[in-house]
Design a protein around this motif. Structure first.
Motif, PDB file in Angstrom:
ATOM      1  N   CYS A  21      17.845  55.380   9.818  1.00  0.00           N
ATOM      2  CA  CYS A  21      16.993  55.756  10.327  1.00  0.00           C
ATOM      3  C   CYS A  21      16.921  57.356   9.512  1.00  0.00           C
ATOM      4  CB  CYS A  21      17.697  56.227  11.887  1.00  0.00           C
ATOM      5  SG  CYS A  21      17.499  54.918  12.928  1.00  0.00           S
ATOM      6  N   PHE A  48      16.782  58.368   6.396  1.00  0.00           N
ATOM      7  CA  PHE A  48      16.263  57.842   5.219  1.00  0.00           C
ATOM      8  C   PHE A  48      14.194  58.194   5.520  1.00  0.00           C
ATOM      9  CE2 PHE A  48      13.832  55.465   2.371  1.00  0.00           C
ATOM     10  CZ  PHE A  48      14.163  56.001   1.064  1.00  0.00           C
ATOM     11  N   PRO A  49      13.527  57.175   6.544  1.00  0.00           N
ATOM     12  CA  PRO A  49      12.343  56.732   7.017  1.00  0.00           C
ATOM     13  C   PRO A  49      12.371  58.872   6.943  1.00  0.00           C
ATOM     14  CG  PRO A  49      13.609  55.142   7.852  1.00  0.00           C
ATOM     15  CD  PRO A  49      14.141  55.578   6.926  1.00  0.00           C
ATOM     16  N   VAL A  77      12.405  61.589   4.925  1.00  0.00           N
ATOM     17  CA  VAL A  77      10.803  61.500   3.610  1.00  0.00           C
ATOM     18  C   VAL A  77       9.713  61.713   4.904  1.00  0.00           C
ATOM     19  CG1 VAL A  77       9.079  59.096   2.432  1.00  0.00           C
ATOM     20  CG2 VAL A  77      11.323  59.305   2.366  1.00  0.00           C
ATOM     21  N   LEU A  78       9.797  60.901   5.692  1.00  0.00           N
ATOM     22  CA  LEU A  78       8.714  61.280   7.123  1.00  0.00           C
ATOM     23  C   LEU A  78       8.406  63.092   6.957  1.00  0.00           C
ATOM     24  CD1 LEU A  78       6.179  61.429   8.846  1.00  0.00           C
ATOM     25  CD2 LEU A  78       7.650  60.719  10.481  1.00  0.00           C
ATOM     26  N   ALA A 128      12.496  63.048  -1.267  1.00  0.00           N
ATOM     27  CA  ALA A 128      11.681  63.382  -0.011  1.00  0.00           C
ATOM     28  C   ALA A 128      11.479  64.743  -0.367  1.00  0.00           C
ATOM     29  CB  ALA A 128      12.346  63.112   1.319  1.00  0.00           C
ATOM     30  N   TRP A 164      12.761  59.068  -7.310  1.00  0.00           N
ATOM     31  CA  TRP A 164      13.871  57.819  -6.744  1.00  0.00           C
ATOM     32  C   TRP A 164      14.818  57.283  -7.221  1.00  0.00           C
ATOM     33  CZ3 TRP A 164      12.196  57.704  -1.574  1.00  0.00           C
ATOM     34  CH2 TRP A 164      11.386  58.428  -1.313  1.00  0.00           C
TER      35      TRP A 164
END
Length: 153
Positions: A8, A10-11, A14-15, A92, A112
């Protein structure tokens, strides 16, 4: 961190990087591409990850001041790394400006691979020092002094 929480986080991270870069692109005149990180051959994520593991993950009576040590490690990594990687310790941070500027460098993949590799190196070293019982090097480090022998005073 439990795997479900990591999936949960990680995205969301990035967002958050994308949204932050897009907001900066809207608020500041000029091209957002000037804040994209640039590459030279070094990475500093392992310093930061190892510091977090030793100061925050290892519980001791000094854990409450862990943010100071983590902040200092981040400061050192940023100052030392700005010349080499644009001080990007987090993918990110590099990904957001690339998305907002619709411009990716051919070597963007290293932002990355580098932090992931640095995190794995730090985690491996952390498990190594735990396996070698680093706590035995300084026995009683978390003692409040109650066990102190008075005849040695």
């Amino acid at each position: 961190m439990p795997p479900a929480r990591g999936l949960c986080l990680f995205p969301a991270q990035v967002l958050g990087g994308i949204v932050a870069a897009a907001l900066v692109a809207c608020m500041v005149p000029g091209n957002i591409a000037i804040v994209q990180t640039t590459l030279a051959p070094r990475f500093f994520t392992s310093l930061l990850v190892f510091t977090v593991l030793m100061l925050a993950a290892e519980k001791s009576k000094d854990t409450f001041i862990a943010p100071i040590g983590i902040g200092l490690a981040l400061f050192v990594a940023e100052i030392a790394g700005v010349y080499y990687t644009g001080a990007s310790l987090n993918p990110a941070r590099s990904f957001g400006p690339c998305v907002a500027g619709a411009s990716f460098q051919g070597y963007h993949w290293i932002y990355w691979v580098g932090p992931c590799l640095g995190a794995f190196i730090a985690a491996g070293y952390y498990h190594f020092v735990k396996f070698m019982n680093y706590e035995e090097v300084n026995p009683g480090q978390d003692s409040a002094g109650g066990d102190f022998d008075n005849e040695h005073a």
